[in-house]
Motif scaffolding. Structure first.
Motif, mmCIF file in Angstrom:
data_model
loop_
_atom_site.group_PDB
_atom_site.id
_atom_site.type_symbol
_atom_site.label_atom_id
_atom_site.label_comp_id
_atom_site.label_asym_id
_atom_site.label_seq_id
_atom_site.Cartn_x
_atom_site.Cartn_y
_atom_site.Cartn_z
ATOM 1 N N MET A 260 0.832 -1.180 0.000
ATOM 2 C CA MET A 260 0.000 0.000 0.000
ATOM 3 C C MET A 260 0.878 1.246 0.000
ATOM 4 O O MET A 260 0.574 2.216 -0.686
ATOM 5 N N ILE A 261 1.940 1.204 0.766
ATOM 6 C CA ILE A 261 2.825 2.365 0.867
ATOM 7 C C ILE A 261 3.458 2.653 -0.482
ATOM 8 O O ILE A 261 3.478 3.802 -0.937
ATOM 9 N N LEU A 262 3.960 1.625 -1.141
ATOM 10 C CA LEU A 262 4.592 1.832 -2.453
ATOM 11 C C LEU A 262 3.567 2.238 -3.507
ATOM 12 O O LEU A 262 3.843 3.081 -4.354
ATOM 13 N N ALA A 263 2.389 1.639 -3.456
ATOM 14 C CA ALA A 263 1.368 1.925 -4.461
ATOM 15 C C ALA A 263 0.863 3.353 -4.368
ATOM 16 O O ALA A 263 0.553 3.979 -5.380
ATOM 17 N N ALA A 264 0.774 3.890 -3.167
ATOM 18 C CA ALA A 264 0.215 5.230 -2.983
ATOM 19 C C ALA A 264 1.280 6.319 -2.915
ATOM 20 O O ALA A 264 0.944 7.503 -2.857
ATOM 21 N N ALA A 265 2.533 5.935 -2.931
ATOM 22 C CA ALA A 265 3.618 6.914 -2.765
ATOM 23 C C ALA A 265 3.742 7.827 -3.974
ATOM 24 O O ALA A 265 3.639 7.390 -5.117
ATOM 25 N N THR A 266 3.945 9.102 -3.709
ATOM 26 C CA THR A 266 4.234 10.046 -4.794
ATOM 27 C C THR A 266 5.728 10.097 -5.068
ATOM 28 O O THR A 266 6.139 10.502 -6.144
ATOM 29 N N ASP A 267 6.527 9.674 -4.102
ATOM 30 C CA ASP A 267 7.984 9.596 -4.261
ATOM 31 C C ASP A 267 8.408 8.189 -3.850
ATOM 32 O O ASP A 267 8.461 7.853 -2.672
ATOM 33 N N ARG A 268 8.696 7.356 -4.826
ATOM 34 C CA ARG A 268 9.006 5.949 -4.557
ATOM 35 C C ARG A 268 10.291 5.786 -3.757
ATOM 36 O O ARG A 268 10.410 4.880 -2.943
ATOM 37 N N GLN A 269 11.251 6.677 -3.967
ATOM 38 C CA GLN A 269 12.492 6.579 -3.192
ATOM 39 C C GLN A 269 12.225 6.828 -1.715
ATOM 40 O O GLN A 269 12.767 6.133 -0.852
ATOM 41 N N ASP A 270 11.398 7.838 -1.407
ATOM 42 C CA ASP A 270 11.032 8.096 -0.014
ATOM 43 C C ASP A 270 10.288 6.897 0.577
ATOM 44 O O ASP A 270 10.499 6.544 1.744
ATOM 45 N N ALA A 271 9.432 6.287 -0.214
ATOM 46 C CA ALA A 271 8.688 5.125 0.269
ATOM 47 C C ALA A 271 9.637 3.977 0.578
ATOM 48 O O ALA A 271 9.505 3.317 1.613
ATOM 49 N N HIS A 272 10.592 3.733 -0.295
ATOM 50 C CA HIS A 272 11.575 2.664 -0.052
ATOM 51 C C HIS A 272 12.403 2.972 1.188
ATOM 52 O O HIS A 272 12.697 2.073 1.987
ATOM 53 N N ARG A 273 12.799 4.247 1.365
ATOM 54 C CA ARG A 273 13.568 4.629 2.563
ATOM 55 C C ARG A 273 12.736 4.401 3.828
ATOM 56 O O ARG A 273 13.238 3.905 4.830
ATOM 57 N N PHE A 274 11.459 4.776 3.776
ATOM 58 C CA PHE A 274 10.577 4.580 4.929
ATOM 59 C C PHE A 274 10.458 3.104 5.257
ATOM 60 O O PHE A 274 10.566 2.699 6.416
ATOM 61 N N LEU A 275 10.245 2.271 4.254
ATOM 62 C CA LEU A 275 10.103 0.832 4.485
ATOM 63 C C LEU A 275 11.394 0.230 5.033
ATOM 64 O O LEU A 275 11.361 -0.624 5.925
ATOM 65 N N ALA A 276 12.538 0.686 4.531
ATOM 66 C CA ALA A 276 13.825 0.176 5.027
ATOM 67 C C ALA A 276 14.038 0.606 6.478
ATOM 68 O O ALA A 276 14.536 -0.178 7.298
ATOM 69 N N ALA A 277 13.659 1.832 6.818
ATOM 70 C CA ALA A 277 13.869 2.342 8.171
ATOM 71 C C ALA A 277 12.951 1.669 9.186
ATOM 72 O O ALA A 277 13.292 1.588 10.375
ATOM 73 N N THR A 278 11.804 1.194 8.734
ATOM 74 C CA THR A 278 10.840 0.593 9.670
ATOM 75 C C THR A 278 10.785 -0.927 9.579
ATOM 76 O O THR A 278 9.982 -1.552 10.271
ATOM 77 N N ALA A 279 11.634 -1.533 8.755
ATOM 78 C CA ALA A 279 11.576 -2.982 8.526
ATOM 79 C C ALA A 279 11.829 -3.787 9.791
ATOM 80 O O ALA A 279 11.255 -4.863 9.968
ATOM 81 N N ASP A 280 12.675 -3.295 10.675
ATOM 82 C CA ASP A 280 13.004 -4.065 11.872
ATOM 83 C C ASP A 280 12.232 -3.609 13.112
ATOM 84 O O ASP A 280 12.511 -4.055 14.216
ATOM 85 N N LYS A 281 11.267 -2.716 12.923
ATOM 86 C CA LYS A 281 10.479 -2.219 14.053
ATOM 87 C C LYS A 281 9.170 -2.996 14.141
ATOM 88 O O LYS A 281 8.629 -3.449 13.136
ATOM 89 N N PRO A 282 8.631 -3.137 15.335
ATOM 90 C CA PRO A 282 7.335 -3.812 15.457
ATOM 91 C C PRO A 282 6.236 -2.968 14.803
ATOM 92 O O PRO A 282 6.308 -1.741 14.777
#
Length: 156
Positions: A1-23
């Protein structure tokens, strides 16, 4: 959903990478808010809804609504699936409404007869009209001469 709705895909990828190890509970409020914002963007503005026609239609689940839109786009409008998925619901609705309007305008005599409710008023088969047909034994509105010409053309 985050990638599909993102207006900036790089920011979306950074967000997903930063939160990948968080609950999930750590980002759940932000993720829920973002998802609700995306869903809300599909709804018409209150002013647009007030200007629209009153409806007596029953509520439709989102799944059925999106399936109907997909059917309109790929069936009636002839769009490819990729074109359909790239369009917003508002774009599909507007294109479908324009398509129906075009069909009405291209049908001789229909554009003048279609009322605000979207039904033809002059050729409607009311109970009174059906009684008249029954009494006469035929429909007086039926173009018999035109039908005979068509049959003659078909039979050579």
């Amino acid at each position: 959903m985050i990638l599909a709705a993102a207006t900036d895909r790089q920011d979306a990828h950074r967000f997903l990478a930063a939160t990948a190890d968080k609950p999930l509970c750590a980002i759940l409020p932000d993720a829920q808010a973002a998802c609700l914002a995306v869903l809300a963007s599909y709804q018409p503005e209150p002013a647009e809804a007030a200007q629209g026609r009153a409806t007596t239609a029953e509520a439709m689940p989102l799944r059925a609504y999106f399936q109907t839109l997909y059917d309109y786009a790929t069936g009636w409008l002839g769009w490819t699936p990729s074109e359909t998925w790239a369009a917003s619901p508002a774009e599909i609705e507007a294109a479908f409404a324009a398509h129906v309007d075009r069909l009405v305008k291209m049908t001789p005599g229909l554009s003048d007869e279609v009322g605000k409710a979207g039904t033809s008023t002059s050729t409607a088969y009311t109970a009174e009209h059906l009684r008249e047909i029954d009494e006469l034994g035929y429909d007086p509105a039926f173009d018999r001469a035109g039908f005979e010409r068509l049959k003659a053309q078909q039979n050579g």
